[in-house]
Design an enzyme around this catalytic site. Structure first.
Site, PDB file in Angstrom:
ATOM      1  CG  ASP A  10     -21.150 -22.792  36.598  1.00  0.00           C
ATOM      2  OD1 ASP A  10     -21.380 -23.470  35.680  1.00  0.00           O
ATOM      3  OD2 ASP A  10     -21.211 -23.093  38.018  1.00  0.00           O
ATOM      4  CB  ILE A  11     -22.219 -23.449  30.691  1.00  0.00           C
ATOM      5  CG1 ILE A  11     -23.424 -23.386  29.822  1.00  0.00           C
ATOM      6  CG2 ILE A  11     -22.019 -25.002  31.288  1.00  0.00           C
ATOM      7  CD1 ILE A  11     -22.850 -23.745  28.388  1.00  0.00           C
ATOM      8  CG  ASN A  24     -17.418 -38.528  26.342  1.00  0.00           C
ATOM      9  OD1 ASN A  24     -18.445 -39.258  26.200  1.00  0.00           O
ATOM     10  ND2 ASN A  24     -16.942 -38.209  27.626  1.00  0.00           N
ATOM     11  N   GLY A  32     -14.097 -31.799  32.281  1.00  0.00           N
ATOM     12  CA  GLY A  32     -14.578 -30.209  31.548  1.00  0.00           C
ATOM     13  C   GLY A  32     -16.014 -29.746  31.776  1.00  0.00           C
ATOM     14  CB  VAL A  33     -17.959 -28.085  29.366  1.00  0.00           C
ATOM     15  CG1 VAL A  33     -19.423 -27.733  29.250  1.00  0.00           C
ATOM     16  CG2 VAL A  33     -17.258 -26.770  29.542  1.00  0.00           C
ATOM     17  CG  ASP A  34     -19.259 -34.533  28.918  1.00  0.00           C
ATOM     18  OD1 ASP A  34     -20.525 -34.502  29.315  1.00  0.00           O
ATOM     19  OD2 ASP A  34     -18.942 -35.508  28.779  1.00  0.00           O
ATOM     20  N   GLY A 124     -11.090 -26.824  25.140  1.00  0.00           N
ATOM     21  CA  GLY A 124     -10.552 -27.170  26.439  1.00  0.00           C
ATOM     22  C   GLY A 124      -9.334 -28.406  26.217  1.00  0.00           C
TER      23      GLY A 124
END
Length: 176
Positions: A10-11, A24, A32-34, A124
């Protein structure tokens, strides 16, 4: 020479100076990650992103570019936002994807970070094959670290992957 590694994880929990957000162009959160980074960082991150949009980035962050903010409630000190190319929109140029990794390291160096964690930018919802992302990302990071030389300041680059397949792809790209 800096250490480059790949881990499954997990970043948002990485104890590094900077984590890279696969953002974005609006910089106002997403999926997602963002979305995970914005949720874990808390409201200060969104406030800083809104300020960037109000001042220096009124049209948003261009694809392939990067910008730093504070990290809010994250363990990291900075979040470096980069916008990957969206394959579904016809953004298929590997140089654009490589630019995300190179520019993120340049921004990390500029803010004084010595350790950076990257997700698999564009792998992703933006539709890039994780194996292609791994190959392009590793080559771009190696080139940037080589170009920066010993005085560059980046000591650790960690790719933090969301799936076993992505980890396998990055491990293959990192193999000598």
């Amino acid at each position: 020479m800096a250490t480059i590694e790949a881990v499954l994880g997990d970043i948002t929990t990485q104890a590094v100076d900077a984590i890279v957000n696969a953002a974005n162009s609006a910089l106002l959160g997403g999926g997602g990650v963002d979305g995970a980074i914005h949720a874990a960082a808390g409201p200060r991150l969104l406030a800083e992103c809104r300020e960037l949009r109000r001042t220096s980035l009124p049209d948003g962050l261009p694809v392939g570019e990067a910008v730093a903010t504070g990290a809010g409630d994250l363990a990291a000190r900075w979040v470096i936002h980069t916008v990957g190319p969206n394959r579904h929109r016809g953004e298929t140029d590997p140089d654009l994807l490589a630019s995300c990794f190179r520019r993120s390291l340049q921004v990390a160096r500029a803010v004084g970070a010595s350790s950076v964690a990257f997700p698999a930018v564009s792998a992703g919802i933006y539709g890039w094959d994780p194996a292609d992302v791994a190959r392009i990302a590793v080559a771009a990071v190696r080139a940037e670290l080589r170009d920066q030389g010993a005085a560059g300041g980046i000591e650790l680059v960690r790719f933090v992957l969301f799936s076993h397949q992505a980890l396998t792809d990055f491990e293959a790209a990192l193999a000598p």
